[in-house]
Write an enzyme that holds these catalytic residues in place. Structure first.
Site, PDB file in Angstrom:
ATOM      1  N   SER A  14       0.816  -1.216   0.000  1.00  9.82           N
ATOM      2  CA  SER A  14       0.000   0.000   0.000  1.00  9.82           C
ATOM      3  C   SER A  14       0.849   1.266   0.000  1.00  9.82           C
ATOM      4  CB  SER A  14      -0.924  -0.006   1.216  1.00  9.82           C
ATOM      5  OG  SER A  14      -1.771  -1.138   1.197  1.00  9.82           O
ATOM      6  N   CYS A  47      -4.921  -7.305   6.029  1.00 10.49           N
ATOM      7  CA  CYS A  47      -6.187  -6.626   6.336  1.00 10.49           C
ATOM      8  C   CYS A  47      -7.376  -7.128   5.525  1.00 10.49           C
ATOM      9  CB  CYS A  47      -6.045  -5.122   6.094  1.00 10.49           C
ATOM     10  SG  CYS A  47      -4.462  -4.414   6.517  1.00 10.49           S
ATOM     11  N   TYR A 185      -3.121  -7.713  17.771  1.00  6.94           N
ATOM     12  CA  TYR A 185      -4.138  -7.620  16.726  1.00  6.94           C
ATOM     13  C   TYR A 185      -4.402  -8.983  16.081  1.00  6.94           C
ATOM     14  CZ  TYR A 185      -3.654  -2.450  16.294  1.00  6.94           C
ATOM     15  OH  TYR A 185      -3.648  -1.096  16.489  1.00  6.94           O
ATOM     16  N   GLU A 189      -7.788 -11.343  16.445  1.00  8.22           N
ATOM     17  CA  GLU A 189      -8.672 -11.418  15.279  1.00  8.22           C
ATOM     18  C   GLU A 189      -8.834 -12.856  14.789  1.00  8.22           C
ATOM     19  OE1 GLU A 189      -7.910  -6.906  13.567  1.00  8.22           O
ATOM     20  OE2 GLU A 189      -6.619  -8.546  12.889  1.00  8.22           O
ATOM     21  N   ARG A 206       1.007 -13.833  27.638  1.00 12.42           N
ATOM     22  CA  ARG A 206       1.865 -13.665  28.807  1.00 12.42           C
ATOM     23  C   ARG A 206       1.292 -12.755  29.873  1.00 12.42           C
ATOM     24  NH1 ARG A 206       7.249 -11.473  26.192  1.00 12.42           N
ATOM     25  NH2 ARG A 206       5.686 -10.233  25.083  1.00 12.42           N
ATOM     26  N   GLY A 269       4.343 -11.511  16.682  1.00  9.69           N
ATOM     27  CA  GLY A 269       5.101 -10.373  16.193  1.00  9.69           C
ATOM     28  C   GLY A 269       5.534 -10.505  14.747  1.00  9.69           C
ATOM     29  N   HIS A 443     -31.031   9.006  16.382  1.00  3.39           N
ATOM     30  CA  HIS A 443     -31.737   8.058  17.241  1.00  3.39           C
ATOM     31  C   HIS A 443     -32.632   7.143  16.399  1.00  3.39           C
ATOM     32  CE1 HIS A 443     -33.526   6.620  20.951  1.00  3.39           C
ATOM     33  NE2 HIS A 443     -34.723   6.757  20.381  1.00  3.39           N
ATOM     34  N   GLU A 448     -25.113   7.465  19.027  1.00  2.49           N
ATOM     35  CA  GLU A 448     -25.607   8.657  19.715  1.00  2.49           C
ATOM     36  C   GLU A 448     -25.101   8.737  21.148  1.00  2.49           C
ATOM     37  OE1 GLU A 448     -29.874   8.856  20.679  1.00  2.49           O
ATOM     38  OE2 GLU A 448     -29.994   6.717  20.209  1.00  2.49           O
TER      39      GLU A 448
END
Length: 465
Positions: A14, A47, A185, A189, A206, A269, A443, A448
Site C-alpha cells: 500500500s 487486512c 491484533y 482477530e 503472557r 510479532g 436516534h 448517539e
C-alpha cells in the site's frame, strides 16, 4: 549522472504503490519492483482477507439472532474450502487492480527480487512469479524501501510445527482445535475467526489482559468479550515447546499445562522484510529491533534512499504507510508543500466480534499531561434485546480536564471502526466535550451515546512522573 529512473520503489504494498503513483503523477520516471504479491501484505495476507474471514465468522450468530425477530432460519454447514476459494478470487481481482493502476500511471513494473549493488543501483533477479524474465541491473536517482514485514515465531523447540498468519489464509481445511499464541491484533482477530466458524480455540498470552498498549478499560471489556465468544484464555502463560503426537500437536506451557490441538498458530510479532536486500552495500542503519532508521523525512542514513511503512519503527498500519508514501512523493517531486498528516491521532481497529476501535490517548497516557475526566458507558445494543444475546458495547471518552478537549475515544461494539473513523476527525481537530455535547445524536443508534454522555464517570489525577 543519468539514471534509468527518478524514483525506484522496492515493494508494491500500500505504501509503495501510493508513493509510486503520486510521484508519477508529478511527472517523475518511476519503477516498482515486487517479488511476491502486487498489493503487498494488506491485500494478500493481511487486512483484506482477514476482514473477509471475520465477516464469514459472524454469520452463524446472525442466523441464531434472527430467530428473535421472527425468522425461522436454520444453521447451515460452513465450507472452509468455499470461503478460501472466494477469498482467493477477490484477492486475485485486487492484484489485477493494483497492476492496472500502476501501469495506467506510466510506471514500469519489475517482478523479481531486488538487491542493492550500491546506493543508486539494484540487481533484479526474477521471482517464481515471472520465471521467463532475465536478471537485470537498473539505476535510480532515489530509491524507496517499502518491503513491509513478515511474521516471526517464538524460539522454542517444535516451533516449525506451528503456523503464522501467512499460512492461515491457505489452510486446506478449518482445524477443529486451534491454540492461538499471542494477544495482539492478529492473535485476537484470528481467535475470533476460528471460534466464529466453529473451532475450539485456546488463547495463550503472557499478560493479565489482551492487547498491550490499549486502554485498560477496553482491554478488560475485550477480555470479557473473548470469554463470551467461547474462547478459553490462558493468561500469564509462556509456551515452552511443541511436539507432535500422532495427528495432534501438543503445546507445553511454563506452568506445566499442556494443550492439544490440530493447529497451533503463532501470532507473536513481525519483523521487517529486509534481510535479502543487500543493505550492507549501503550506509543504511537499523535499530536494535532490526527496523530501518529514518529521519522525519523518511530518509535513511544513506542519502537518497528512503524507507516507509513496516520496515521502519513508526506506526505499523496500512493507512500510515500510505500517508508516508504520499507525503514522501509530494516532498520529492511536487511543487506545493506536502500535505501534513496527524499521526498522533491515527485511529486503530481490532476486528474481533465485536470489534474494538480507538483514537487518541488512553486514560493512562492522557494522565501524563494532567488530570482527566472520564465518561464511560456500557449497554446491550438494541439488536440483541430481541435476539436474547448479551454482547456489550463499551464507550469511553477521555477528556483533558484543563482544556476540556476530547483527547481519546475508545469503543468496543458493533460497527466501532465505522464510528471511530468519523470521531477521529473531531479528536484531530481538538474539539471539546462541549462540542460533543452540543451535537445532536441520531436516534436510535449506538453512536448517539458518544454525544449523550453527560455524567462524568470519574476523574483521574495527573500521573506521578
Amino acid at each position: 549522472m543519468t539514471y534509468d529512473f527518478d524514483l525506484l520503489v522496492i515493494g508494491a504494498g500500500s505504501g509503495g504503490v501510493r508513493c509510486a503513483r503520486i510521484a508519477a503523477g508529478h511527472g517523475a520516471r518511476v519503477g516498482v519492483v515486487e517479488s511476491r504479491h502486487w498489493g503487498g501484505t494488506c491485500v494478500n495476507l493481511g487486512c483484506v482477507p482477514k476482514k473477509l474471514m471475520v465477516m464469514a465468522s459472524d454469520y452463524a450468530d446472525m442466523v441464531e439472532d434472527s430467530h428473535g425477530f421472527g425468522w425461522s432460519t436454520a444453521p447451515g454447514t460452513h465450507s472452509w474450502p468455499t470461503l478460501i476459494a472466494a477469498k482467493d478470487r477477490e484477492i486475485t481481482r485486487l492484484n489485477g487492480i493494483y497492476v492496472s493502476m500502476l501501469e495506467k500511471a506510466g510506471i514500469t513494473l519489475f517482478t523479481g527480487h531486488a538487491e542493492f549493488v550500491d546506493g543508486h543501483t539494484l540487481r533484479i533477479t526474477p521471482s517464481p512469479l515471472a520465471p521467463t524474465e532475465q536478471p537485470r541491473t537498473i539505476t535510480a536517482a532515489r530509491i524507496v524501501i517499502a518491503t513491509g514485514s513478515t511474521p516471526t515465531k517464538l524460539d522454542i523447540p517444535g516451533a516449525e510445527l506451528a503456523i503464522t498468519s501467512d499460512e492461515a489464509f491457505a489452510l486446506p481445511q478449518r482445524p477443529e482445535r486451534v491454540v492461538m499464541i499471542g494477544s495482539g491484533y492478529i492473535g485476537i482477530e484470528f481467535a475470533g475467526i476460528f471460534a466464529g466458524l466453529g473451532s475450539q480455540v485456546d488463547l495463550v498470552y503472557r499478560r493479565d489482559l489482551p492487547l498491550r498498549g490499549f486502554d485498560e478499560d477496553m482491554r478488560t471489556a475485550l477480555a470479557d468479550a473473548i470469554d463470551a465468544r467461547g474462547i478459553t484464555q490462558h493468561r500469564h502463560a509462556n509456551p515452552t515447546s511443541i511436539t507432535r503426537n500422532g495427528a495432534e500437536l501438543v503445546l507445553t506451557l511454563d506452568n506445566g499445562q499442556t494443550l492439544r490441538a490440530d493447529c497451533i498458530f503463532m501470532a507473536t510479532g513481525r519483523r521487517p522484510k529486509i534481510d535479502a536486500l543487500g543493505l550492507g552495500k549501503t550506509s543504511i542503519t537499523t535499530a536494535d529491533n532490526g527496523r530501518i532508521q529514518v529521519d522525519g523525512n523518511s530518509e535513511t542514513a544513506h542519502p537518497g534512499i528512503y524507507a516507509i511503512g513496516d520496515v521502519t519503527d513508526r506506526i505499523n498500519l496500512t493507512p500510515v504507510a500510505i500517508a508516508e508514501g504520499h507525503n514522501l512523493a509530494d516532498r520529492l517531486f511536487g511543487q506545493a508543500p506536502p500535505r501534513q498528516w496527524c499521526y498522533a491521532t491515527t485511529p486503530k481497529a481490532v476486528f474481533f466480534s465485536p470489534p474494538l476501535a480507538t483514537v487518541g490517548l488512553t486514560e493512562e497516557e492522557a494522565t501524563q499531561n494532567g488530570a482527566v475526566d472520564i465518561y464511560l458507558t456500557r449497554f446491550n445494543p438494541m439488536r440483541y434485546t430481541l435476539a436474547g444475546r448479551v454482547r456489550r458495547t463499551v464507550m469511553k471518552l477521555v477528556v483533558d480536564q484543563q482544556s476540556q478537549k476530547v483527547v481519546g475515544v475508545h469503543i468496543l461494539g458493533d460497527e466501532a471502526p465505522e464510528m471511530l473513523q468519523a470521531v477521529a476527525i473531531a479528536v484531530t481537530a481538538g474539539l471539546t466535550k462541549a462540542d460533543f455535547d452540543r451535537t445532536i445524536g441520531i436516534h436510535p443508534t449506538s453512536a448517539e451515546e458518544l454525544v449523550t454522555m453527560r455524567t462524568r464517570t470519574r476523574t483521574t489525577p495527573k500521573a506521578d512522573k
